[in-house]
Scaffold this motif. Structure first.
Motif: not given
Lengths: 149, 447
Positions: A140-149, B358-364
């Motif tokens: 969840m933290q990762t998703v949130m970071d991704s969303i807000s970044s 980008t998000v996906t990439e970051h996550r991956v």
């Protein structure tokens, strides 16, 4: 998810069950998030946060499968559409005895499916539950970071 | 039981009374069976054998006698000598004697009951850190019996001597073991713990601990519970026990002859359960931060707090995510599981927002830091795959120019996605691009 323990940690027996569960958890959670966002764009924020929280536990339970007592109990709870309630520290004053009379009992309340376990199994399930919880939180933290970044 | 203690107090030495006070503080929650104690005390007072020279600390002569009485009453034919000195050592003794006697009587009653492992374990869990070392194992079970259930099943089990020997075993606990639990400065914590269980448990433990200091050093019983319980118990010795100060003889109960009786199925089962619980606790220790606590009670506290904390985090994160809800759509659009709809959506998303990629990439990328395998699985789940940049660019160029042969035979989009597992990716270019960036990212985050 932020990097957890080293890869060796993943190989450890206790962590092995998370190896493939992480991806499942992530995809399930993201899909659920998407659905929530689609279906409740106008709903209250409280309802939405409840749904998100429910989705988090659902993805945890789904990725854990039915091999764990806590995930089975969690799935049961989710399927019954019951409100996902978790014991909270209701009142600061209610914890005068820090060393609870029955720590095992307190733990049973926290871990889904707890009341029907004996102490030995309770500890085992608690460990697994903690593992999945940490994974979910990281996700969840990762998703949130991704969303807000 | 308070009354009992009071009676005893009369004859107690100052130290004993001091400890008594300590004990009494918790005493309110302590023994719940005043009646029982009274009986014991009556017995005690009826006649005290004077054969307990062994009772270590001479602080309280009374203790010795009381201990003797207790021992004598409860434990048939026990060698009172040994317990006496120890009993005297524990200021709390007399208070706990009541409980001890109660326990002992229960024990004798329930000797044959066999062990209720769950009960014993529960007690172990709760009482593990409790004071009386030698008694920990025993008292736990005993207490468990007294507190939770009617029988002190575990107690007899731990004693391992089996049968009539059980009471003796209780007494056999090496003196040092007894002393140890009392010395722990954590007795307060332990007592709190006990509060929950009811004063009886604590008292019983203390009492049993005292009893245990029988010179025989019932290693047996202590052995069975010894393990973790003993060390834990040591730290937790009730305040009263502090007086015992027997020094820190190795927790390892002196292997007495009783030890050989470890073949008793009950004790074996108990030991097995204990070991299993110890293993689980160790596994938990690795998961929970601040797991450097040595005693089980605080360890359990940490575990409980950590679980609560994690659940709270989930709740907080779910609340804070509301603002970013809009951004989830493009993120999720990548997930090709939506099928055709997803494809279309993904196409639009891929074309429209690079953010999703980008998000996906970051996550991956993050996932790849920790576990390559799961990252690959994740990608595959999305219908993507990881490939060298050169190949990706070749494919994408080929895809962009379906007619052009390109470096790579321009397979239909499906083929390109074939590189990516499963279903139909949104668009080959999107997949490739995603893969490309992911591939590029892999090099960076490597640690």
């Amino acid at each position: 998810m932020e990097s957890k323990s080293s890869t060796t940690g993943n190989r450890d027996n206790p962590n092995r069950n998370l190896h493939g569960s992480k991806t499942m958890m992530a995809s399930h959670f993201l899909r659920a998030l998407f659905r929530i966002q689609q279906t409740s764009t106008s709903s209250s924020s409280a309802g939405r946060s409840r749904r998100i929280r429910r989705a988090a536990y659902a993805s945890m339970a789904y990725s854990a499968g039915t091999r764990r007592a806590w995930s089975r109990a969690l799935l049961r709870k989710l399927r019954s559409r019951a409100r996902l309630r978790f014991p909270r520290r209701l009142s600061r004053a209610a914890t005068p005895q820090r060393r609870d009379m029955d720590q095992a009992q307190v733990l049973r309340k926290l871990v889904p499916g707890g009341p029907s376990m004996d102490d030995c199994k309770l500890l085992e399930e608690t460990a697994d539950y903690i593992r999945f919880l940490t994974t979910q939180v990281r996700l969840m933290q990762t998703v949130m970071d991704s969303i807000s970044s | 039981m308070q009354h009992g203690s009071r009676e005893v107090r009369g004859g107690m030495a100052a130290s004993a009374s001091a400890q008594m006070a300590l004990h009494d503080d918790h005493g309110s929650q302590q023994i719940q069976n005043p009646g029982l104690h009274d009986d014991f005390f009556d017995q005690m007072l009826s006649g005290l054998p004077s054969a307990w020279p062994d009772l270590g600390n001479p602080k309280s002569p009374w203790d010795a006698s009381a201990a003797q009485k207790l021992f004598r009453i409860d434990l048939a034919g026990k060698q009172p000598d040994e317990s006496q000195p120890e009993a005297a050592a524990e200021g709390l003794r007399y208070a706990s004697y009541e409980e001890a006697t109660m326990l002992a009587s229960r024990l004798s009653q329930s000797q044959g009951s066999g062990g209720s492992s769950p009960t014993g374990e529960a007690m172990m869990l709760q009482l593990n850190n409790h004071h009386i070392l030698p008694a920990v194992g025993r008292s736990q079970t005993a207490v468990g019996g007294s507190v939770g259930e009617s029988g002190l099943l575990p107690l007899p089990l731990t004693l391992g001597s089996g049968g009539a020997a059980d009471p003796r075993i209780i007494v056999e606990t090496p003196r040092d073991e007894m002393d140890r639990p009392y010395k722990s400065p954590d007795h307060n914590g332990g007592e709190e713990l006990y509060n929950g269980l009811g004063g009886s448990i604590r008292a019983a433990q203390a009492a049993t601990g005292q009893h245990f200091h029988h010179p025989q050093g019932a290693s047996m019983s202590s052995q069975s519970y010894g393990g973790a319980a003993a060390p834990a118990g040591v730290g937790q010795g009730p305040a009263a026990s502090a007086s015992s100060g027997g020094g820190t003889p190795p927790q390892k109960q002196k292997v007495r002859a009783r030890r050989g009786q470890a073949t008793d199925p009950h004790s074996i089962a108990e030991r097995l359960r204990r070991e299993r619980i110890a293993e689980r606790m160790k596994a938990l220790q690795e998961l929970v931060p601040n797991a450097n606590k040595t005693d089980k009670a605080s360890m359990l506290d940490e575990i409980i707090d950590y679980v609560k904390f994690l659940q709270l985090q989930v709740k907080v994160l779910s609340m804070s995510r509301l603002g970013g809800a809009a951004a989830v759509a493009p993120l999720v659009a990548d997930i090709s599981t939506e099928g055709p709809g997803g494809r279309a959506g993904a196409n639009g998303a891929a074309a429209g927002n690079n953010d999703s990629l980008t998000v996906t990439e970051h996550r991956v990328a993050k996932m790849m830091e920790e576990d390559m395998g799961s990252a690959m699985q994740y990608l595959q789940g999305k219908g993507l795959c990881l490939m060298p940049i050169s190949l990706a660019s070749a494919i994408s160029s080929a895809a962009c120019r379906p007619s052009a042969g390109g470096l790579v035979p321009a397979p239909p989009p499906a083929t390109t996605s074939a590189a990516a597992a499963a279903e139909s990716p949104s668009s080959p270019s999107a997949s490739a691009l995603t893969v490309q960036s992911a591939a590029a990212d892999t090099t960076a985050p490597k640690r």
